[in-house]
Enzyme design. Structure first.
Site, mmCIF file in Angstrom:
data_model
loop_
_atom_site.group_PDB
_atom_site.id
_atom_site.type_symbol
_atom_site.label_atom_id
_atom_site.label_comp_id
_atom_site.label_asym_id
_atom_site.label_seq_id
_atom_site.Cartn_x
_atom_site.Cartn_y
_atom_site.Cartn_z
ATOM 1 N N GLN A 16 -0.154 -0.328 -5.730
ATOM 2 C CA GLN A 16 -1.273 -0.735 -4.874
ATOM 3 C C GLN A 16 -1.834 0.473 -4.145
ATOM 4 O O GLN A 16 -1.086 1.274 -3.573
ATOM 5 C CB GLN A 16 -0.812 -1.791 -3.855
ATOM 6 C CG GLN A 16 -1.939 -2.317 -2.980
ATOM 7 C CD GLN A 16 -1.528 -3.514 -2.148
ATOM 8 O OE1 GLN A 16 -0.448 -4.079 -2.336
ATOM 9 N NE2 GLN A 16 -2.382 -3.921 -1.228
ATOM 10 N N ASP A 17 -3.180 0.602 -4.177
ATOM 11 C CA ASP A 17 -3.875 1.685 -3.459
ATOM 12 C C ASP A 17 -3.478 3.070 -3.963
ATOM 13 O O ASP A 17 -3.177 3.970 -3.180
ATOM 14 C CB ASP A 17 -3.615 1.585 -1.951
ATOM 15 C CG ASP A 17 -4.323 0.410 -1.315
ATOM 16 O OD1 ASP A 17 -4.904 -0.398 -2.064
ATOM 17 O OD2 ASP A 17 -4.284 0.291 -0.085
ATOM 18 N N ARG A 35 -13.233 -5.838 -6.233
ATOM 19 C CA ARG A 35 -13.595 -6.818 -5.200
ATOM 20 C C ARG A 35 -14.143 -6.072 -3.989
ATOM 21 O O ARG A 35 -13.838 -4.880 -3.785
ATOM 22 C CB ARG A 35 -12.387 -7.679 -4.811
ATOM 23 C CG ARG A 35 -11.196 -6.891 -4.235
ATOM 24 C CD ARG A 35 -10.107 -7.834 -3.788
ATOM 25 N NE ARG A 35 -8.931 -7.108 -3.287
ATOM 26 C CZ ARG A 35 -7.931 -7.682 -2.624
ATOM 27 N NH1 ARG A 35 -7.969 -8.983 -2.379
ATOM 28 N NH2 ARG A 35 -6.894 -6.972 -2.215
ATOM 29 N N ASP A 46 -6.348 -2.941 -6.056
ATOM 30 C CA ASP A 46 -7.304 -2.049 -5.385
ATOM 31 C C ASP A 46 -6.970 -0.583 -5.636
ATOM 32 O O ASP A 46 -7.019 0.245 -4.718
ATOM 33 C CB ASP A 46 -7.309 -2.313 -3.870
ATOM 34 C CG ASP A 46 -7.567 -3.761 -3.523
ATOM 35 O OD1 ASP A 46 -8.198 -4.461 -4.326
ATOM 36 O OD2 ASP A 46 -7.128 -4.202 -2.440
ATOM 37 N N GLN A 48 0.836 -1.209 0.000
ATOM 38 C CA GLN A 48 0.000 0.000 0.000
ATOM 39 C C GLN A 48 0.868 1.256 0.000
ATOM 40 O O GLN A 48 1.704 1.454 0.904
ATOM 41 C CB GLN A 48 -0.921 0.018 1.214
ATOM 42 C CG GLN A 48 -2.030 -1.005 1.166
ATOM 43 C CD GLN A 48 -1.654 -2.344 1.771
ATOM 44 O OE1 GLN A 48 -0.474 -2.654 1.909
ATOM 45 N NE2 GLN A 48 -2.648 -3.135 2.150
#
Length: 564
Positions: A379-380, A469, A401, A357
């Protein structure tokens, strides 16, 4: 002896006379009669209890935490029958404010009791303190709105409570990578659960004010109507600023690395900007790479940052959870002050895919707008944390994500590009974090492009890619009239963990195109659906989603209120 007898006889006569007079006054209801202090009969008590109990059940019906609702209202409002719904919600929120402040005190307690906390743990505690302060502000603003009794503020109230509830989960999320997370969380878990549940019940009660507790006429009523290419909450002045060429805009301050502006760093310019401004304050950032970590705090409202364009004006950082930062605090740029606007800027976190993250931008700003900007990380990438946001003609790059959070957010005509992740990773475009059915939050993508980035294209078959998701139980994401590339797995969506949230989420697709848009092989979860009619799709537009018609006009960002 004789004298005593006469005295006793006289005294007896006087007593009998006095008693007779007061008895007469009492039974004749004479104006001079003494007040009666008769105790209520058991019948009266029973009737009162029945009325109170029936009122409790009526108000608490439909709340997720019914027993807590009964207990709370019985405790704080003994005369419930005489109270209005705004009174009841206000009393609940005022008690919740007290609980938040008490929980905030635990930050100090933990630091005294638990020694040798890591940098990550100390930063997570700092996050919690910040989030608790924001929660108090949001709950108190909601109470003020209820007191004013303006019907038009109900969407704003729902937004405030949705944000306050999300803050509690964000606090706990900060300890996810802590070795002592269970030891630390025990100081918070019970109180945060109670705070979240009180806010959840307040959200359910709020929907009853206009009798909409069972109606589902709007999916995202707080986003509002569109006026042209922007929500109405973008006003005429802001619209003009965004549609004006950069060279023709009049700026309050100029930032330039070469010394040709008022300041050499963006942070200095933000410090010089006025607090709690009611007019737009424009800062022009000349081309160049600015290695800064910025937080545009609660006091810095109505800020607009204007760059020279995507890839020309860049704000860069590399904080990550691997290096001891919480996801919340890893952002290169964090925006909290309301009515923020950015145009022509790249926000980047270059920590890399192995650092997990690592956020490029976190948006916790209500009525915020991003126009012709890019967000680059792995990520993120883009943390759409809370409140109402609008992205138009933006590029978002990431892996896992990479658009996540619990804001009410619309992306129009934007490009979402998957990058090449680590070998053991998948690409997931969204992870929406709605964790209560009464929160008015979600992600809506309209006329966007979902595709592989240039670095992934040569190795696209090596990695699975999905539209999203469910990060939280009531995750909500819709994709409409967009292009979906061939990198997307035919399933479309991926489970988070087993069957978690599959029946409570809402994932919808409507009139998409492209090689990855076929819905014939999509997941068969109870919460997934192919949207079949324009009426339902219209619930997720800027008009109904973020009340855009009320605030986007002022920004000057082009937008459309419906599906096109």
């Amino acid at each position: 002896m004789q004298t005593n007898k006469h005295f006793l006889l006289s005294l007896s006569i006087l007593f009998l006379l006095t008693f007779s007079i007061f008895s007469f006054l009492k039974f004749t209801n004479h104006p001079l009669s003494l007040p009666q202090t008769t105790k209520p009969t058991q019948t009266h008590i029973h009737i009162h209890k029945n009325i109170q109990t029936q009122t409790l059940h009526t108000h608490c019906q439909g709340t997720l935490y019914y027993d807590l609702c009964l207990q709370t209202l019985a405790t704080i409002l003994p005369n419930l029958k005489s109270k209005t719904l705004p009174d009841i919600i206000s009393a609940t929120l005022n008690q919740t404010v007290t609980e938040v402040r008490s929980t905030d005190f635990n930050v100090t307690v933990i630091r005294k009791k638990l020694r040798n906390l890591s940098d990550l743990e100390n930063r997570a505690l700092d996050d919690c303190h910040t989030l608790f302060v924001e929660t108090v502000n949001e709950l108190q603003s909601a109470v003020k709105g209820l007191k004013e009794g303006k019907v038009k503020t109900q969407d704003d109230l729902q937004t405030l409570l949705s944000a306050a509830m999300t803050n509690q989960a964000t606090c706990l999320d900060g300890f996810a990578f802590s070795k002592s997370r269970n030891k630390i969380r025990r100081y918070f878990r019970k109180s945060l659960r109670n705070i979240s549940r009180q806010v959840s019940n307040s959200l359910a009660l709020l929907k009853k004010i206009n009798g909409t507790s069972t109606a589902k006429t709007e999916a995202f009523p707080e986003y509002g109507k569109m006026s042209g290419p922007f929500p109405q909450w973008v006003g005429k002045k802001e619209r003009a600023l965004l549609q004006t060429d950069t060279n023709d805009i009049i700026y309050n301050l100029v930032v330039a690395k070469d010394g040709s502006g008022n300041f050499a760093t963006i942070g200095e310019a933000l410090n010089a900007a006025p607090n709690m401004s009611t007019t737009r304050f424009v800062i022009y950032i000349k081309a160049g790479a600015y290695y800064e970590y910025l937080e545009i705090d609660y006091n810095k409202r109505m800020i607009m940052l204007v760059g020279d364009g995507i890839g020309k004006t860049l704000i860069k950082g590399n904080r990550s959870v691997v290096d001891g930062w919480t996801t919340y605090r890893s952002a290169t740029v964090a925006v909290v002050g309301n009515n923020f606007i950015a145009k022509g800027i790249t926000f980047e976190n270059y920590a890399g895919p192995a650092k997990h993250q690592a956020v490029a931008l976190r948006a916790t700003s209500d009525f915020s707008v991003f126009y012709k900007c890019s967000f680059v990380a792995y990520q993120d990438t883009l943390y759409v944390h809370t409140f109402r946001q609008f992205f138009r003609e933006c590029d978002i790059y990431g892996t896992i994500d990479f658009i996540f959070g619990n804001a009410a957010v619309v992306f129009q005509k934007s490009n979402l590009y998957a990058r090449q992740p680590d070998l053991n990773q998948k690409n997931l475009f969204t992870a929406q974090g709605r964790d209560d059915p009464n929160q008015n939050t979600g992600i809506s993508l309209i006329e966007c492009k979902i595709a592989a980035g240039s670095e992934l294209i040569p190795n696209q078959t090596m990695f699975k890619s999905y539209l999203g998701r469910p990060w939280k139980q009531y995750s909500r994401t819709v994709i409409m009239k967009s292009y979906i590339g061939d990198l997307i797995d035919p399933k479309g969506w991926l489970e988070w963990s087993g069957d978690f949230a599959l029946s409570t989420l809402y994932y919808g697709e409507y009139l998409n195109r492209g090689p990855g848009s076929s819905t014939s092989g999509r997941v068969t979860w109870p919460g997934y659906k192919v949207i079949m009619n324009e009426t339902e799709a219209g619930l997720f537009t800027v008009g109904n989603f973020i009340q855009g018609g009320m605030w986007l006009n002022d920004t000057g960002v082009p937008y459309y209120i419906g599906l096109s």
